[in-house]
Design a protein around this motif. Structure first.
Motif, short mmCIF file in Angstrom:
data_model
loop_
_atom_site.label_atom_id
_atom_site.label_comp_id
_atom_site.label_asym_id
_atom_site.label_seq_id
_atom_site.Cartn_x
_atom_site.Cartn_y
_atom_site.Cartn_z
N GLU A 133 -0.51 17.79 19.24
CA GLU A 133 0.03 18.70 20.16
C GLU A 133 1.46 19.18 20.28
O GLU A 133 2.14 20.05 20.53
CB GLU A 133 -0.28 18.23 21.57
CG GLU A 133 -1.85 18.39 21.89
CD GLU A 133 -2.02 18.16 23.18
OE1 GLU A 133 -1.51 18.60 24.01
OE2 GLU A 133 -3.17 17.25 23.44
N MET A 134 2.27 18.15 19.27
CA MET A 134 3.69 18.28 19.45
C MET A 134 3.93 19.08 18.03
O MET A 134 5.30 19.61 18.11
CB MET A 134 4.47 17.00 19.09
CG MET A 134 4.70 16.11 20.42
SD MET A 134 5.60 14.64 19.98
CE MET A 134 5.48 13.77 21.96
N ARG A 135 3.14 19.51 17.48
CA ARG A 135 3.40 20.38 16.22
C ARG A 135 2.51 21.79 16.55
O ARG A 135 2.68 22.71 15.34
CB ARG A 135 2.67 19.85 14.84
CG ARG A 135 3.29 18.47 14.69
CD ARG A 135 4.66 18.50 14.14
NE ARG A 135 5.14 17.35 13.71
CZ ARG A 135 6.47 16.91 13.99
NH1 ARG A 135 7.27 17.57 14.62
NH2 ARG A 135 6.96 15.88 13.81
N THR A 136 2.39 22.07 17.65
CA THR A 136 1.82 23.61 17.90
C THR A 136 2.72 24.59 17.83
O THR A 136 4.15 24.18 18.08
CB THR A 136 1.07 23.64 19.22
OG1 THR A 136 1.93 23.44 20.24
CG2 THR A 136 -0.13 22.47 19.35
N PRO A 137 2.83 25.92 17.55
CA PRO A 137 3.58 26.96 17.59
C PRO A 137 4.09 26.84 18.90
O PRO A 137 5.42 27.16 19.19
CB PRO A 137 2.98 28.09 17.07
CG PRO A 137 1.92 27.54 16.49
CD PRO A 137 1.26 26.35 16.94
N GLU A 138 3.49 26.55 20.13
CA GLU A 138 3.99 26.86 21.38
C GLU A 138 4.96 25.81 21.57
O GLU A 138 6.14 26.02 22.18
CB GLU A 138 2.73 26.83 22.34
CG GLU A 138 1.70 27.94 22.37
CD GLU A 138 0.67 27.78 21.12
OE1 GLU A 138 0.12 28.77 20.79
OE2 GLU A 138 0.74 26.56 20.84
#
Length: 195
Positions: free
Chosen positions: A37-42
């Motif tokens: 989740e810390m690597r999502t584009p968002e």
């Protein structure tokens, strides 16, 4: 609208959460699980490093706990937490640098071996952590606070990983002045104490 993105037992997240509490600033907290989740584009659009904490104020993001503490001090804290005069600011920033160097790469990384299974040279991390504690002890033997004879963001920055030093098998026993300082910090109105 203030939104704080945090993660788990992150000491860097704690620094920001406790300063928001001290300042009495209403905010929303968003827990970001470690991992994908810390690597999502968002999320990377909020912090290209893919780390917490991130502070979002009216759509603008500030990342890195030190940068966030400086932002909050200047935006909401007047001269109390980070003065604008060069000498006072430098005095505070010296201890901010300790928090991001010897304390982080010593006490936090030693803790990481036990809490998160971090790989690396535990003895080196512990040695760096003791070096940081020695510096804190020398300062705090003759002063109640790290800078300017009052609480500043330097105290906030150095608190979490110092408090959790025993989690990295670095005892606080030999550092009575540090222990007394931790107790003084925790007595500041609005302070969010770590277990």
């Amino acid at each position: 609208m203030i939104r704080l993105y945090v993660g788990g037992r992150s000491g860097n997240s704690h620094k920001v959460a406790l300063f928001l509490s001290i300042l009495g600033l209403t905010h929303e907290t968003v827990d970001v699980p470690y991992g994908p989740e810390m690597r999502t584009p968002e999320f990377l659009a909020k912090n290209p490093r893919g780390q917490v904490p991130v502070l979002e104020v009216d759509g603008k993001c500030v990342w890195d706990s030190g940068a966030i503490l400086v932002y909050l001090a200047r935006a909401y804290g007047g001269e109390r937490w980070l003065p604008t005069d060069p000498s006072g600011m430098a005095e505070v920033m010296q201890w901010m640098a300790l928090a991001q160097n010897e304390i982080y790469f010593g006490l936090q990384w030693a803790r990481g071996v036990f809490v998160y299974g971090k790989k690396g040279d535990l003895a080196e991390y512990q040695m760096q952590g003791r070096k940081a504690l020695d510096m804190l002890e020398r300062q705090l033997k003759d002063h109640d606070w790290l800078a300017l004879e009052r609480p500043t963001i330097a105290d906030i920055a150095c608190y979490p990983y110092t408090k959790r030093a025993p989690e990295g098998e670095v005892s606080l026993g030999p550092y009575p002045a540090v222990q007394a300082w931790l107790a003084r910090c925790e007595a500041i109105p609005g302070w969010v104490k770590l277990d």
